[in-house]
Design a protein around this motif. Structure first.
Motif, PDB file in Angstrom:
ATOM      1  N   ASP A 104       0.823  -1.204   0.000  1.00 22.34           N
ATOM      2  CA  ASP A 104       0.000   0.000   0.000  1.00 22.34           C
ATOM      3  C   ASP A 104       0.861   1.259   0.000  1.00 22.34           C
ATOM      4  O   ASP A 104       0.569   2.228  -0.705  1.00 22.34           O
ATOM      5  N   VAL A 105       1.918   1.251   0.797  1.00 23.17           N
ATOM      6  CA  VAL A 105       2.810   2.404   0.856  1.00 23.17           C
ATOM      7  C   VAL A 105       3.523   2.606  -0.473  1.00 23.17           C
ATOM      8  O   VAL A 105       3.664   3.723  -0.961  1.00 23.17           O
ATOM      9  N   VAL A 106       3.972   1.530  -1.079  1.00 26.56           N
ATOM     10  CA  VAL A 106       4.684   1.628  -2.357  1.00 26.56           C
ATOM     11  C   VAL A 106       3.764   2.162  -3.452  1.00 26.56           C
ATOM     12  O   VAL A 106       4.170   3.000  -4.264  1.00 26.56           O
TER      13      VAL A 106
ATOM     14  N   ASN B 220       3.239   6.038  -3.153  1.00 28.22           N
ATOM     15  CA  ASN B 220       4.442   6.882  -3.144  1.00 28.22           C
ATOM     16  C   ASN B 220       4.753   7.464  -1.776  1.00 28.22           C
ATOM     17  O   ASN B 220       5.196   8.603  -1.665  1.00 28.22           O
ATOM     18  N   ASN B 221       4.518   6.721  -0.737  1.00 28.40           N
ATOM     19  CA  ASN B 221       4.871   7.136   0.617  1.00 28.40           C
ATOM     20  C   ASN B 221       6.136   6.422   1.051  1.00 28.40           C
ATOM     21  O   ASN B 221       6.708   5.634   0.307  1.00 28.40           O
ATOM     22  N   VAL B 222       6.538   6.672   2.274  1.00 24.78           N
ATOM     23  CA  VAL B 222       7.750   6.065   2.820  1.00 24.78           C
ATOM     24  C   VAL B 222       7.356   5.172   3.996  1.00 24.78           C
ATOM     25  O   VAL B 222       6.494   5.519   4.789  1.00 24.78           O
ATOM     26  N   THR B 223       8.007   4.035   4.085  1.00 25.50           N
ATOM     27  CA  THR B 223       7.781   3.133   5.206  1.00 25.50           C
ATOM     28  C   THR B 223       9.093   2.892   5.940  1.00 25.50           C
ATOM     29  O   THR B 223      10.167   2.999   5.361  1.00 25.50           O
ATOM     30  N   HIS B 224       8.981   2.561   7.194  1.00 27.35           N
ATOM     31  CA  HIS B 224      10.161   2.258   7.996  1.00 27.35           C
ATOM     32  C   HIS B 224      10.199   0.785   8.405  1.00 27.35           C
ATOM     33  O   HIS B 224      11.003   0.398   9.244  1.00 27.35           O
ATOM     34  N   ASP B 225       9.334  -0.025   7.809  1.00 27.79           N
ATOM     35  CA  ASP B 225       9.312  -1.453   8.100  1.00 27.79           C
ATOM     36  C   ASP B 225      10.439  -2.128   7.327  1.00 27.79           C
ATOM     37  O   ASP B 225      10.522  -2.032   6.098  1.00 27.79           O
ATOM     38  N   SER B 226      11.302  -2.811   8.047  1.00 28.66           N
ATOM     39  CA  SER B 226      12.472  -3.426   7.418  1.00 28.66           C
ATOM     40  C   SER B 226      12.216  -4.846   6.919  1.00 28.66           C
ATOM     41  O   SER B 226      13.093  -5.431   6.282  1.00 28.66           O
ATOM     42  N   LEU B 227      11.051  -5.406   7.186  1.00 30.60           N
ATOM     43  CA  LEU B 227      10.789  -6.806   6.804  1.00 30.60           C
ATOM     44  C   LEU B 227      10.931  -7.060   5.301  1.00 30.60           C
ATOM     45  O   LEU B 227      11.641  -7.997   4.915  1.00 30.60           O
ATOM     46  N   PRO B 228      10.323  -6.270   4.420  1.00 27.81           N
ATOM     47  CA  PRO B 228      10.488  -6.559   2.979  1.00 27.81           C
ATOM     48  C   PRO B 228      11.944  -6.460   2.525  1.00 27.81           C
ATOM     49  O   PRO B 228      12.402  -7.279   1.728  1.00 27.81           O
ATOM     50  N   PHE B 229      12.666  -5.474   3.031  1.00 26.66           N
ATOM     51  CA  PHE B 229      14.081  -5.334   2.679  1.00 26.66           C
ATOM     52  C   PHE B 229      14.879  -6.538   3.165  1.00 26.66           C
ATOM     53  O   PHE B 229      15.717  -7.075   2.432  1.00 26.66           O
ATOM     54  N   ASN B 230      14.629  -6.984   4.390  1.00 30.20           N
ATOM     55  CA  ASN B 230      15.351  -8.131   4.938  1.00 30.20           C
ATOM     56  C   ASN B 230      15.042  -9.409   4.163  1.00 30.20           C
ATOM     57  O   ASN B 230      15.935 -10.232   3.937  1.00 30.20           O
ATOM     58  N   VAL B 231      13.793  -9.579   3.742  1.00 32.24           N
ATOM     59  CA  VAL B 231      13.428 -10.755   2.935  1.00 32.24           C
ATOM     60  C   VAL B 231      14.161 -10.709   1.597  1.00 32.24           C
ATOM     61  O   VAL B 231      14.659 -11.744   1.116  1.00 32.24           O
TER      62      VAL B 231
END
Length: 151
Positions: free
Chosen positions: A109-111, A114-125
């Motif tokens: 939803d954030v992507v 065009n907003n910013v998220t601070h959740d690191s789960l997608p990056f870590n995956v």
């Protein structure tokens, strides 16, 4: 007598090569873990070691690459899924699956907005997936193609 029962695809050369491969993998993953550049990052060394072992076993088997690589990817998906559940936090399996589903849904939803998220789960995956595939390609090139430079 014990050495006579060891399968032929696990010989001294394979074991020495495995030690060298694991040394190369840990030389890259341990500094990444120690820098703390991502919150809640699972141990990349564990993923790298399991990927090295899986790729070694499949590369030294008699399976063709067309049959072995889907198994490498399937094993990688299982390890990434396991590590994703570990990152999701405490709780039962159902609670962890719900947390992963909710966090990825919020990320999409954030992507899309065009907003910013601070959740690191997608990056870590993503990092765990790339680690698995990169190490598997490295180990495959060492064991099947006998060429460490390609990896």
């Amino acid at each position: 007598m014990v050495l006579a029962r060891v399968p032929k695809w696990v010989d001294w050369e394979a074991l020495i090569t495995l030690v060298l491969v694991l040394g190369a993998v840990t030389a890259v993953t341990v500094p990444l873990e120690n820098d703390g550049w991502s919150r809640n990052m699972p141990p990349l060394t564990t993923v790298g070691v399991v990927s090295s072992l899986c790729a070694m076993l499949l590369a030294r088997s008699k399976l063709s690459a067309m049959m072995a690589w889907p198994l490498v990817v399937l094993a990688g998906a299982a390890v990434v899924f396991w590590q994703t559940l570990v990152m999701a936090g405490p709780g039962t399996l159902g609670q962890r699956l719900d947390a992963v589903y909710t966090r990825f849904g919020a990320w999409f939803d954030v992507v899309s907005s065009n907003n910013v998220t601070h959740d690191s789960l997608p990056f870590n995956v993503l990092i765990i997936s790339l680690t698995w595939l990169g190490v598997a390609l490295f180990a495959w090139s060492v064991y099947r193609w006998h060429n460490a430079w390609l990896g």
